[in-house]
Design an enzyme around this catalytic site. Structure first.
Site, PDB file in Angstrom:
ATOM      1  N   TYR A  33       0.793  -1.229   0.000  1.00 52.82           N
ATOM      2  CA  TYR A  33       0.000   0.000   0.000  1.00 52.82           C
ATOM      3  C   TYR A  33       0.829   1.285   0.000  1.00 52.82           C
ATOM      4  O   TYR A  33       0.275   2.363  -0.116  1.00 52.82           O
ATOM      5  CB  TYR A  33      -0.908   0.034   1.234  1.00 52.82           C
ATOM      6  CG  TYR A  33      -2.206  -0.715   1.047  1.00 52.82           C
ATOM      7  CD1 TYR A  33      -2.208  -2.090   0.866  1.00 52.82           C
ATOM      8  CD2 TYR A  33      -3.429  -0.048   1.076  1.00 52.82           C
ATOM      9  CE1 TYR A  33      -3.389  -2.776   0.704  1.00 52.82           C
ATOM     10  CE2 TYR A  33      -4.612  -0.731   0.921  1.00 52.82           C
ATOM     11  CZ  TYR A  33      -4.597  -2.092   0.733  1.00 52.82           C
ATOM     12  OH  TYR A  33      -5.773  -2.770   0.575  1.00 52.82           O
TER      13      TYR A  33
ATOM     14  N   LYS B 144       2.442 -15.406   2.918  1.00 53.96           N
ATOM     15  CA  LYS B 144       2.587 -16.243   1.723  1.00 53.96           C
ATOM     16  C   LYS B 144       4.080 -16.490   1.541  1.00 53.96           C
ATOM     17  O   LYS B 144       4.653 -16.257   0.481  1.00 53.96           O
ATOM     18  CB  LYS B 144       1.956 -15.522   0.518  1.00 53.96           C
ATOM     19  CG  LYS B 144       1.854 -16.357  -0.739  1.00 53.96           C
ATOM     20  CD  LYS B 144       0.878 -17.516  -0.638  1.00 53.96           C
ATOM     21  CE  LYS B 144       0.977 -18.397  -1.871  1.00 53.96           C
ATOM     22  NZ  LYS B 144       0.174 -19.627  -1.772  1.00 53.96           N
TER      23      LYS B 144
ATOM     24  N   ASP C 170      -3.770 -18.531   1.314  1.00 56.07           N
ATOM     25  CA  ASP C 170      -4.780 -19.303   0.585  1.00 56.07           C
ATOM     26  C   ASP C 170      -5.456 -20.321   1.520  1.00 56.07           C
ATOM     27  O   ASP C 170      -6.682 -20.473   1.521  1.00 56.07           O
ATOM     28  CB  ASP C 170      -4.178 -19.984  -0.662  1.00 56.07           C
ATOM     29  CG  ASP C 170      -2.852 -20.678  -0.399  1.00 56.07           C
ATOM     30  OD1 ASP C 170      -2.315 -20.565   0.720  1.00 56.07           O
ATOM     31  OD2 ASP C 170      -2.358 -21.364  -1.317  1.00 56.07           O
TER      32      ASP C 170
ATOM     33  N   ASP D 286      -6.678  -6.826   4.245  1.00 54.74           N
ATOM     34  CA  ASP D 286      -7.776  -6.188   3.518  1.00 54.74           C
ATOM     35  C   ASP D 286      -8.692  -7.254   2.928  1.00 54.74           C
ATOM     36  O   ASP D 286      -9.909  -7.210   3.078  1.00 54.74           O
ATOM     37  CB  ASP D 286      -7.192  -5.305   2.406  1.00 54.74           C
ATOM     38  CG  ASP D 286      -8.281  -4.652   1.577  1.00 54.74           C
ATOM     39  OD1 ASP D 286      -9.215  -4.089   2.178  1.00 54.74           O
ATOM     40  OD2 ASP D 286      -8.207  -4.719   0.336  1.00 54.74           O
TER      41      ASP D 286
ATOM     42  N   ASP E 249     -12.760  -8.683   4.259  1.00 54.39           N
ATOM     43  CA  ASP E 249     -14.017  -8.698   3.489  1.00 54.39           C
ATOM     44  C   ASP E 249     -14.665 -10.079   3.608  1.00 54.39           C
ATOM     45  O   ASP E 249     -15.887 -10.197   3.721  1.00 54.39           O
ATOM     46  CB  ASP E 249     -13.762  -8.388   2.006  1.00 54.39           C
ATOM     47  CG  ASP E 249     -13.894  -6.896   1.695  1.00 54.39           C
ATOM     48  OD1 ASP E 249     -13.664  -6.080   2.617  1.00 54.39           O
ATOM     49  OD2 ASP E 249     -14.223  -6.551   0.545  1.00 54.39           O
TER      50      ASP E 249
END
Ligand code: IPM
Ligand code: MN
Length: 343
Positions: free
Chosen positions: A132, A179, A212, A236, A240
Protein backbone atom coordinates in the site's frame (compact mmCIF):
# COMPACT_ATOMS: atom_id res chain seq x y z
CA UNK A 1 -12.74 15.84 30.42
CA UNK A 2 -14.50 15.98 27.08
CA UNK A 3 -12.70 14.34 24.23
CA UNK A 4 -12.63 15.91 20.78
CA UNK A 5 -13.94 13.82 17.92
CA UNK A 6 -13.30 14.88 14.36
CA UNK A 7 -16.24 13.67 12.29
CA UNK A 8 -15.37 12.93 8.66
CA UNK A 9 -18.28 11.28 6.80
CA UNK A 10 -16.46 11.79 3.47
CA UNK A 11 -18.34 10.28 0.50
CA UNK A 12 -21.37 8.24 -0.52
CA UNK A 13 -22.63 5.85 2.14
CA UNK A 14 -20.28 7.51 4.63
CA UNK A 15 -22.50 10.59 4.64
CA UNK A 16 -25.47 8.45 5.66
CA UNK A 17 -23.95 6.12 8.24
CA UNK A 18 -21.73 8.50 10.21
CA UNK A 19 -24.66 10.67 11.43
CA UNK A 20 -26.26 7.46 12.75
CA UNK A 21 -23.09 6.59 14.65
CA UNK A 22 -22.98 10.10 16.15
CA UNK A 23 -26.64 9.77 17.11
CA UNK A 24 -25.84 6.53 18.96
CA UNK A 25 -22.80 8.06 20.70
CA UNK A 26 -24.96 10.94 21.92
CA UNK A 27 -27.64 8.54 23.16
CA UNK A 28 -24.98 6.51 24.97
CA UNK A 29 -23.95 9.68 26.79
CA UNK A 30 -20.40 9.77 25.43
CA UNK A 31 -18.52 12.78 26.84
CA UNK A 32 -17.41 13.95 23.40
CA UNK A 33 -17.30 17.22 21.56
CA UNK A 34 -17.89 16.76 17.83
CA UNK A 35 -16.58 18.78 14.94
CA UNK A 36 -17.44 17.84 11.36
CA UNK A 37 -15.06 18.37 8.49
CA UNK A 38 -15.84 18.46 4.83
CA UNK A 39 -13.31 16.16 3.24
CA UNK A 40 -14.96 14.74 0.13
CA UNK A 41 -14.93 14.31 -3.61
CA UNK A 42 -16.97 17.51 -4.13
CA UNK A 43 -14.27 19.66 -2.58
CA UNK A 44 -11.51 17.65 -4.27
CA UNK A 45 -13.12 18.23 -7.68
CA UNK A 46 -13.45 21.96 -6.91
CA UNK A 47 -10.01 22.57 -5.38
CA UNK A 48 -7.80 19.65 -6.37
CA UNK A 49 -6.82 19.31 -2.71
CA UNK A 50 -7.81 16.18 -0.77
CA UNK A 51 -7.31 17.58 2.75
CA UNK A 52 -6.40 21.26 3.27
CA UNK A 53 -3.54 22.10 5.66
CA UNK A 54 -6.00 23.77 7.98
CA UNK A 55 -8.23 20.69 8.21
CA UNK A 56 -5.20 18.43 8.50
CA UNK A 57 -4.10 20.28 11.65
CA UNK A 58 -7.53 19.79 13.18
CA UNK A 59 -7.62 16.10 12.32
CA UNK A 60 -4.20 15.65 13.83
CA UNK A 61 -5.21 17.42 17.02
CA UNK A 62 -8.45 15.49 17.57
CA UNK A 63 -8.59 12.68 20.13
CA UNK A 64 -10.08 10.38 17.49
CA UNK A 65 -11.49 10.53 14.00
CA UNK A 66 -14.85 9.02 13.17
CA UNK A 67 -14.66 8.25 9.48
CA UNK A 68 -17.23 7.16 6.89
CA UNK A 69 -15.95 5.99 3.51
CA UNK A 70 -13.87 7.50 0.75
CA UNK A 71 -14.32 7.32 -3.00
CA UNK A 72 -16.50 8.66 -5.76
CA UNK A 73 -17.09 7.38 -9.30
CA UNK A 74 -16.33 10.92 -10.56
CA UNK A 75 -12.81 10.75 -9.11
CA UNK A 76 -11.06 7.63 -10.39
CA UNK A 77 -7.69 9.29 -9.66
CA UNK A 78 -5.96 7.15 -6.97
CA UNK A 79 -4.34 10.35 -5.65
CA UNK A 80 -7.62 11.23 -3.99
CA UNK A 81 -7.80 7.97 -2.03
CA UNK A 82 -4.10 8.18 -1.18
CA UNK A 83 -4.56 11.78 -0.05
CA UNK A 84 -7.38 10.96 2.35
CA UNK A 85 -7.56 7.55 4.00
CA UNK A 86 -4.08 6.25 3.26
CA UNK A 87 -2.52 9.60 4.24
CA UNK A 88 -4.33 9.50 7.57
CA UNK A 89 -3.28 5.92 8.23
CA UNK A 90 0.33 6.51 7.21
CA UNK A 91 1.04 9.98 8.58
CA UNK A 92 -0.72 9.41 11.89
CA UNK A 93 1.12 6.06 11.94
CA UNK A 94 -2.08 4.12 12.68
CA UNK A 95 -0.27 0.85 12.25
CA UNK A 96 -2.84 -1.45 13.83
CA UNK A 97 -6.03 -2.09 11.90
CA UNK A 98 -8.48 -4.09 14.00
CA UNK A 99 -11.31 -5.79 12.16
CA UNK A 100 -13.45 -7.89 14.47
CA UNK A 101 -16.00 -10.36 13.15
CA UNK A 102 -18.59 -11.41 15.70
CA UNK A 103 -21.80 -13.12 14.64
CA UNK A 104 -24.67 -11.35 16.43
CA UNK A 105 -27.48 -13.57 15.16
CA UNK A 106 -27.26 -17.03 13.64
CA UNK A 107 -29.74 -16.16 10.94
CA UNK A 108 -27.09 -13.92 9.37
CA UNK A 109 -24.58 -16.72 8.90
CA UNK A 110 -24.00 -18.37 5.53
CA UNK A 111 -22.67 -21.45 7.32
CA UNK A 112 -24.84 -24.54 7.09
CA UNK A 113 -23.46 -26.24 10.18
CA UNK A 114 -24.68 -24.79 13.43
CA UNK A 115 -21.54 -25.78 15.38
CA UNK A 116 -19.47 -23.59 13.06
CA UNK A 117 -21.46 -20.43 13.57
CA UNK A 118 -19.78 -19.27 16.76
CA UNK A 119 -17.86 -16.61 14.89
CA UNK A 120 -15.98 -14.21 17.15
CA UNK A 121 -12.60 -13.44 15.68
CA UNK A 122 -10.35 -10.48 15.14
CA UNK A 123 -8.26 -9.67 12.09
CA UNK A 124 -5.21 -7.63 13.11
CA UNK A 125 -4.05 -6.04 9.88
CA UNK A 126 -0.73 -4.23 9.44
CA UNK A 127 -1.88 -0.84 8.22
CA UNK A 128 1.11 1.25 7.20
CA UNK A 129 3.36 -0.92 5.01
CA UNK A 130 3.15 -3.70 2.45
CA UNK A 131 1.92 -3.10 -1.06
CA UNK A 132 0.00 0.00 0.00
CA UNK A 133 2.92 2.41 0.41
CA UNK A 134 2.85 3.51 -3.21
CA UNK A 135 6.43 2.65 -4.08
CA UNK A 136 7.16 1.49 -7.58
CA UNK A 137 6.68 2.96 -10.97
CA UNK A 138 5.74 2.62 -14.58
CA UNK A 139 8.43 2.44 -17.21
CA UNK A 140 7.70 3.04 -20.92
CA UNK A 141 4.19 3.99 -19.82
CA UNK A 142 1.51 3.72 -22.45
CA UNK A 143 3.61 1.56 -24.80
CA UNK A 144 3.44 -2.14 -25.45
CA UNK A 145 6.81 -2.43 -23.71
CA UNK A 146 5.47 -1.00 -20.48
CA UNK A 147 6.70 -2.41 -17.16
CA UNK A 148 4.93 -1.64 -13.89
CA UNK A 149 6.29 -2.43 -10.44
CA UNK A 150 4.62 -2.22 -7.03
CA UNK A 151 6.96 -2.72 -4.12
CA UNK A 152 5.95 -4.75 -1.08
CA UNK A 153 7.55 -2.96 1.87
CA UNK A 154 8.07 -4.95 5.08
CA UNK A 155 10.24 -3.56 7.83
CA UNK A 156 11.71 -5.23 10.89
CA UNK A 157 10.04 -2.65 13.13
CA UNK A 158 6.71 -2.66 11.32
CA UNK A 159 6.36 -6.43 11.32
CA UNK A 160 7.53 -6.79 14.92
CA UNK A 161 5.13 -4.19 16.32
CA UNK A 162 2.03 -5.59 14.64
CA UNK A 163 2.88 -9.13 15.76
CA UNK A 164 3.43 -7.92 19.33
CA UNK A 165 0.12 -6.08 19.28
CA UNK A 166 -1.74 -9.19 18.12
CA UNK A 167 -0.47 -11.19 21.09
CA UNK A 168 -1.76 -8.52 23.44
CA UNK A 169 -5.28 -9.03 22.06
CA UNK A 170 -5.49 -12.82 21.94
CA UNK A 171 -7.29 -14.97 24.45
CA UNK A 172 -6.59 -18.40 22.99
CA UNK A 173 -4.49 -18.30 19.88
CA UNK A 174 -2.74 -16.11 17.34
CA UNK A 175 -2.67 -17.28 13.74
CA UNK A 176 -0.09 -15.56 11.54
CA UNK A 177 -0.98 -15.44 7.87
CA UNK A 178 1.53 -14.82 5.06
CA UNK A 179 2.59 -16.24 1.72
CA UNK A 180 6.15 -17.07 2.67
CA UNK A 181 6.24 -20.15 0.46
CA UNK A 182 6.05 -18.00 -2.67
CA UNK A 183 7.11 -14.53 -1.46
CA UNK A 184 10.30 -15.56 0.24
CA UNK A 185 11.99 -12.21 1.03
CA UNK A 186 9.06 -10.51 2.73
CA UNK A 187 7.82 -13.87 3.99
CA UNK A 188 11.25 -14.65 5.39
CA UNK A 189 11.23 -11.51 7.52
CA UNK A 190 7.69 -12.21 8.72
CA UNK A 191 8.64 -15.78 9.62
CA UNK A 192 11.71 -14.70 11.59
CA UNK A 193 9.92 -11.98 13.50
CA UNK A 194 6.97 -14.32 14.10
CA UNK A 195 9.17 -16.94 15.72
CA UNK A 196 10.94 -14.35 17.86
CA UNK A 197 7.73 -12.65 19.03
CA UNK A 198 5.89 -15.94 19.59
CA UNK A 199 8.73 -17.12 21.81
CA UNK A 200 8.06 -14.14 24.09
CA UNK A 201 4.40 -15.21 24.50
CA UNK A 202 4.58 -18.87 25.41
CA UNK A 203 1.19 -18.63 27.19
CA UNK A 204 -0.69 -18.12 23.88
CA UNK A 205 -1.11 -20.85 21.28
CA UNK A 206 0.28 -20.07 17.84
CA UNK A 207 -0.31 -21.31 14.34
CA UNK A 208 0.89 -20.27 10.91
CA UNK A 209 -1.22 -20.46 7.74
CA UNK A 210 -0.51 -19.45 4.19
CA UNK A 211 -3.10 -16.95 3.03
CA UNK A 212 -4.78 -19.30 0.59
CA UNK A 213 -5.21 -21.95 3.30
CA UNK A 214 -6.43 -19.26 5.70
CA UNK A 215 -9.17 -18.23 3.25
CA UNK A 216 -10.22 -21.86 2.92
CA UNK A 217 -10.24 -22.46 6.70
CA UNK A 218 -12.23 -19.26 7.31
CA UNK A 219 -14.99 -20.52 5.06
CA UNK A 220 -14.78 -24.09 6.33
CA UNK A 221 -14.91 -23.35 10.04
CA UNK A 222 -14.47 -19.75 11.19
CA UNK A 223 -15.24 -20.72 14.79
CA UNK A 224 -11.67 -22.08 15.05
CA UNK A 225 -10.15 -18.57 14.95
CA UNK A 226 -9.40 -16.10 17.71
CA UNK A 227 -6.82 -13.57 16.43
CA UNK A 228 -5.45 -13.52 12.90
CA UNK A 229 -2.45 -11.26 12.30
CA UNK A 230 -1.31 -10.45 8.79
CA UNK A 231 0.04 -7.84 6.39
CA UNK A 232 -1.79 -4.97 4.77
CA UNK A 233 -3.14 -6.57 1.58
CA UNK A 234 -3.98 -9.98 3.02
CA UNK A 235 -5.72 -8.24 5.93
CA UNK A 236 -7.78 -6.19 3.52
CA UNK A 237 -8.90 -9.25 1.58
CA UNK A 238 -9.53 -11.56 4.54
CA UNK A 239 -11.54 -8.92 6.38
CA UNK A 240 -14.02 -8.70 3.49
CA UNK A 241 -14.38 -12.46 3.76
CA UNK A 242 -14.92 -12.32 7.54
CA UNK A 243 -17.43 -9.48 7.08
CA UNK A 244 -19.52 -11.72 4.86
CA UNK A 245 -19.44 -14.49 7.47
CA UNK A 246 -21.19 -12.28 10.01
CA UNK A 247 -23.88 -10.88 7.74
CA UNK A 248 -22.19 -8.76 5.12
CA UNK A 249 -20.18 -5.62 4.54
CA UNK A 250 -22.78 -3.40 6.17
CA UNK A 251 -22.14 -4.76 9.63
CA UNK A 252 -18.33 -4.94 9.91
CA UNK A 253 -16.48 -2.28 11.94
CA UNK A 254 -12.83 -1.31 12.08
CA UNK A 255 -10.34 0.63 14.17
CA UNK A 256 -7.12 2.14 12.86
CA UNK A 257 -4.96 2.90 15.85
CA UNK A 258 -1.53 3.73 17.12
CA UNK A 259 -1.32 2.17 20.58
CA UNK A 260 1.63 4.35 21.55
CA UNK A 261 0.38 7.81 20.57
CA UNK A 262 -3.25 6.92 21.27
CA UNK A 263 -4.38 8.30 17.91
CA UNK A 264 -7.21 6.51 16.19
CA UNK A 265 -9.46 6.58 13.15
CA UNK A 266 -12.63 4.49 13.25
CA UNK A 267 -14.49 3.53 10.11
CA UNK A 268 -16.86 0.86 8.84
CA UNK A 269 -15.18 -1.72 6.60
CA UNK A 270 -17.65 -1.06 3.77
CA UNK A 271 -16.96 1.57 1.17
CA UNK A 272 -19.08 4.34 -0.28
CA UNK A 273 -21.63 1.95 -1.87
CA UNK A 274 -22.40 4.25 -4.84
CA UNK A 275 -25.10 1.85 -6.07
CA UNK A 276 -27.30 2.31 -3.00
CA UNK A 277 -25.95 5.50 -1.38
CA UNK A 278 -28.30 8.40 -0.76
CA UNK A 279 -31.48 6.32 -0.66
CA UNK A 280 -31.68 5.44 3.02
CA UNK A 281 -30.76 1.83 2.25
CA UNK A 282 -27.27 1.75 3.72
CA UNK A 283 -26.73 -0.21 6.93
CA UNK A 284 -25.43 2.04 9.74
CA UNK A 285 -24.34 -0.87 11.99
CA UNK A 286 -20.75 -1.01 10.70
CA UNK A 287 -20.35 2.68 11.51
CA UNK A 288 -22.11 2.33 14.87
CA UNK A 289 -19.90 -0.59 15.91
CA UNK A 290 -16.85 1.41 14.76
CA UNK A 291 -18.01 4.24 17.01
CA UNK A 292 -18.28 1.62 19.77
CA UNK A 293 -14.64 0.65 19.15
CA UNK A 294 -13.72 4.34 19.38
CA UNK A 295 -15.49 4.64 22.72
CA UNK A 296 -13.57 1.62 24.01
CA UNK A 297 -10.28 3.03 22.73
CA UNK A 298 -10.98 6.33 24.49
CA UNK A 299 -11.42 4.55 27.79
CA UNK A 300 -15.19 4.21 28.18
CA UNK A 301 -15.45 0.46 28.43
CA UNK A 302 -18.95 0.17 29.85
CA UNK A 303 -20.37 2.50 27.24
CA UNK A 304 -18.76 0.40 24.51
CA UNK A 305 -20.32 -2.76 25.94
CA UNK A 306 -23.72 -1.01 26.05
CA UNK A 307 -23.47 0.08 22.41
CA UNK A 308 -22.59 -3.40 21.24
CA UNK A 309 -25.39 -4.94 23.32
CA UNK A 310 -27.89 -2.45 21.86
CA UNK A 311 -26.75 -3.34 18.34
CA UNK A 312 -27.05 -7.05 19.04
CA UNK A 313 -30.52 -6.66 20.50
CA UNK A 314 -31.75 -4.57 17.54
CA UNK A 315 -30.39 -7.13 15.07
CA UNK A 316 -31.93 -10.06 16.92
CA UNK A 317 -35.28 -8.29 16.97
CA UNK A 318 -35.03 -7.84 13.20
CA UNK A 319 -34.98 -4.07 13.63
CA UNK A 320 -32.38 -3.48 10.97
CA UNK A 321 -31.90 -2.67 7.32
CA UNK A 322 -32.78 -4.92 4.38
CA UNK A 323 -29.31 -6.43 3.96
CA UNK A 324 -29.76 -8.00 7.42
CA UNK A 325 -33.30 -9.17 6.69
CA UNK A 326 -35.11 -6.20 8.21
CA UNK A 327 -37.10 -3.45 6.54
CA UNK A 328 -35.83 -0.30 8.21
CA UNK A 329 -34.18 2.70 6.60
CA UNK A 330 -30.69 3.83 7.59
CA UNK A 331 -31.91 6.31 10.17
CA UNK A 332 -34.65 4.02 11.52
CA UNK A 333 -31.99 1.34 12.06
CA UNK A 334 -29.92 3.93 13.96
CA UNK A 335 -33.02 4.79 16.02
CA UNK A 336 -33.54 1.11 16.87
CA UNK A 337 -30.10 1.10 18.52
CA UNK A 338 -30.69 4.45 20.23
CA UNK A 339 -34.02 3.25 21.68
CA UNK A 340 -32.25 0.34 23.40
CA UNK A 341 -29.59 2.58 24.86
CA UNK A 342 -32.25 4.79 26.40
CA UNK A 343 -34.25 1.93 28.01
C1 IPM B 1 -10.52 -0.83 3.45
C2 IPM B 1 -10.60 -0.30 2.03
C3 IPM B 1 -9.33 0.46 1.74
C4 IPM B 1 -8.17 -0.51 1.90
C5 IPM B 1 -9.29 1.14 0.36
C6 IPM B 1 -10.42 2.13 0.23
C7 IPM B 1 -7.95 1.77 0.10
O1 IPM B 1 -10.82 -1.33 1.13
O2 IPM B 1 -10.42 -0.02 4.38
O3 IPM B 1 -10.56 -2.05 3.61
O4 IPM B 1 -7.89 -1.31 1.01
O5 IPM B 1 -7.54 -0.45 2.95
MN1 MN C 1 -11.09 -3.28 2.08
Amino acid sequence: MTQKIAVVPCDGAGKEVVPEAVKVLKAAGAPFEYESFQVDADSYIKTGVAITDEVWKELQAADSILFGAVGDPRVPDPKYLAGVLLRLRFELDLYVNLRPARLYDERLSPLRREDRRKVDLLVVRENTEGLYVGMGGRFKKGTEDEIATQEDINTYRGVTRILEHAFGLAEREVVMVDKSNAMTYAGGLWQERWKAVAARHADIKTRHLFVDAAAMQLVKDPSQFDVIVTGNLFGDILSDLTAELIGGMGIAPSANINPTSGRGLFEPVHGTAPDIAGKGLVNPIGAILSAGMMVEHLGHHEMAVAIEAAVESAIRAGECTRDLGGSLSTSEAGDAVVKRLKD
